[in-house]
Design an enzyme around this catalytic site. Structure first.
Site, short mmCIF file in Angstrom:
data_model
loop_
_atom_site.label_atom_id
_atom_site.label_comp_id
_atom_site.label_asym_id
_atom_site.label_seq_id
_atom_site.Cartn_x
_atom_site.Cartn_y
_atom_site.Cartn_z
CB ALA A 110 -0.96 0.00 1.18
CB ALA A 111 4.07 2.37 1.36
N GLY A 113 0.40 5.09 -0.48
CA GLY A 113 -1.00 5.24 -0.09
C GLY A 113 -1.93 5.77 -1.18
CG ASP A 177 -0.27 -0.85 -7.04
OD1 ASP A 177 -0.21 -1.14 -8.25
OD2 ASP A 177 0.09 0.26 -6.59
CB CYS A 230 3.65 0.96 -12.78
SG CYS A 230 4.96 0.77 -11.61
#
Ligand code: SAM
Length: 453
Positions: A110-111, A113, A177, A230
């Site tokens: 998550a970082a 955020g 992610d 990404c």
């Protein structure tokens, strides 16, 4: 990249050489229920009308990049500066989940955020978001960003994905992610090109599989997994979709994406699992990949007899806090190591489970410390919409706000005394204590602006 769905070499090279920079942000509706304030915030960033990001209700493109550091609204959590392609998570969530329902959502990687603040905006107030980051220092940054966002229904954890297996069947939604080779950000960060290698792509692909396999048990049957990177590399994108289908028996969930958005639909070689590719020459945003799955089979969460429950603050103490808090009847006042933490009642059973199984870096909103006579309010309370509207406020000019955020003394002439919220255009920035001849600036030292104009 030759042969990848949607890859147009000439256009791709051209857009990377163009030097074009796309800047976008996502507003925080929880801090700007007043549309007048929302307009003011957006107008302060650009005099030209802002163009919305097509796949997000809250995202906007800016015509140029302003200095966010010197914008008090940024420090007040009015918006999050986020790359536009990533905001597609909002569209994916809306298509795959019933957001009216109370959901337990895990954002595993998550970082800092970006995805978590987006998820918090779109889930219902009695849903719970667990925002996890394995790297300790990055978990701290994540906690700061979540505090600034002001949400009470978020728990920030600092765990390895494998720890999530202690929570079999606990989550309705899992967002991964994943850490990746980062080729999607080459336009924005040309130095990252030097760090790229085919070996790293392979390593990332293996790590992505490990992360997914470790966390998979924590997703309940019929739960939704949203996987994103990404990276443009097939090994980290379509090949992972095949791996998820084959090894974890996950069902691909295709999305209905409007053709006008120019997002490229791709399917994995072996299992026809659907994914979505974002190329900077086709869309206004950076390189990105996302795919959704449903878990076919899995064990249900078995709530065990709790050894510990959360410790409630005694009634007498709780009453002392009431002048500071709005909607107190919907909150659980928790006592933890001499501090008071506010949690929405609806999520307290889940937080009690998490407290036993994970390392909690932050839960809900810290109200502060109860000293003998008074509450010493915490910065988290200043940033939260749970703060009672009648709490004393001091309106600062932009210069005074920036002085306050530098932790300097804004030299105010005030007749009021005691604790006061420092605010810019009605947007709370933090606390100060007003004394007869000066104010004590309680802005957190670690958050202060260091940069000179
Ligand atoms: N979701 C974030 C956002 O939107 O702001 C960005 C996440 S970034 C792409 C990937 C994150 O995974 C990083 O914060 C990184 O520290 C973390 N990470 C690195 N190695 C990891 C691992 N082995 N397991 C889980 N997370 C890892």
């Amino acid at each position: 990249m030759r042969g990848l769905p949607g890859f147009d070499e000439a256009a791709f090279v051209q857009v990377h050489n163009s030097g074009e920079r796309v800047t976008s942000l996502r507003i925080n509706p929880a801090k700007m229920q007043d549309t007048f304030l929302q307009k003011k915030v957006l107008q302060s960033l650009s005099t030209a009308p802002l163009i919305p990001v097509p796949w997000s209700q809250y995202g906007f493109y800016l015509p140029q990049r302003p200095s966010f550091t010197f914008d008090p609204f940024f420090h007040g959590g009015a918006y999050y500066v986020q790359e536009a392609s990533s905001m597609f998570l909002e569209f994916a969530m809306r298509q795959t989940c019933n957001l009216e329902q109370p959901l337990k959502v895990l954002d595993l990687c998550a970082a800092p955020g970006g995805k978590s603040t987006l998820l918090q905006t779109i889930i219902s107030p009695d849903s719970l978001l667990v925002s996890n980051e394995v790297i300790r220092a990055r978990a701290g940054l994540l906690a700061d960003n979540i505090s600034r966002w002001g949400a009470a229904n978020v728990v920030v954890t600092n765990n390895d994905p494998r720890d999530m297996s202690r929570l079999t069947g606990f989550f309705d939604v899992m967002v991964v992610d994943a850490p990746c080779s980062g080729s999607g950000l080459f336009r924005r960060d040309p130095e990252a090109v030097g760090e790229w290698s085919p070996e790293n792509v392979t390593l990332c692909s293996q790590r992505q599989q490990r992360i997914l396999a470790d966390a998979w048990p924590a997703l309940k049957e019929n739960g939704i997994l949203i996987y994103s990177t990404c990276s443009y590399s097939k090994e980290e994108d379509e090949a992972i979709l095949d791996w998820l289908s084959a090894e974890l028996d996950a069902d691909s969930v295709p999305l209905a994406v409007p053709a006008a958005w120019n997002i490229v639909t791709t399917v994995s070689d072996k299992r026809n699992a659907a994914g979505y590719r974002f190329y900077p020459d086709r869309i206004q945003g950076e390189g990105f990949f996302i795919a959704c799955f449903r878990k076919k089979n899995g064990d249900a969460w078995q709530s065990r007899k709790q050894k510990d429950t959360l410790t409630a603050l005694p009634r007498k103490e709780r009453d002392k806090l009431l002048p500071w808090i709005s909607d107190a009847d919907q909150l659980f006042f928790m006592e933890h190591q001499g501090e008071v933490i506010l949690l929405p009642e609806a999520i307290t059973p889940a937080v009690a489970v998490l407290q036993q199984q994970l390392y909690l870096r932050k839960a809900g909103v810290k109200a502060g410390q109860l000293a003998a006579k008074e509450l010493v309010p915490d910065h988290q309370l200043a940033m939260s919409p749970l703060l009672a509207p009648q709490v004393q406020k001091v309106a600062l000019t932009k210069d005074q706000a920036l002085q306050y955020l530098r932790k300097e003394d804004p030299a105010l002439q005030l007749s009021a005394k005691g604790w006061a919220l420092m605010a810019y255009e009605n947007m709370p920035l933090g606390w100060a204590k007003i004394l007869p001849n000066r104010i004590n600036n309680y802005y957190p030292k670690e958050l202060r602006i260091l940069k000179e104009i």
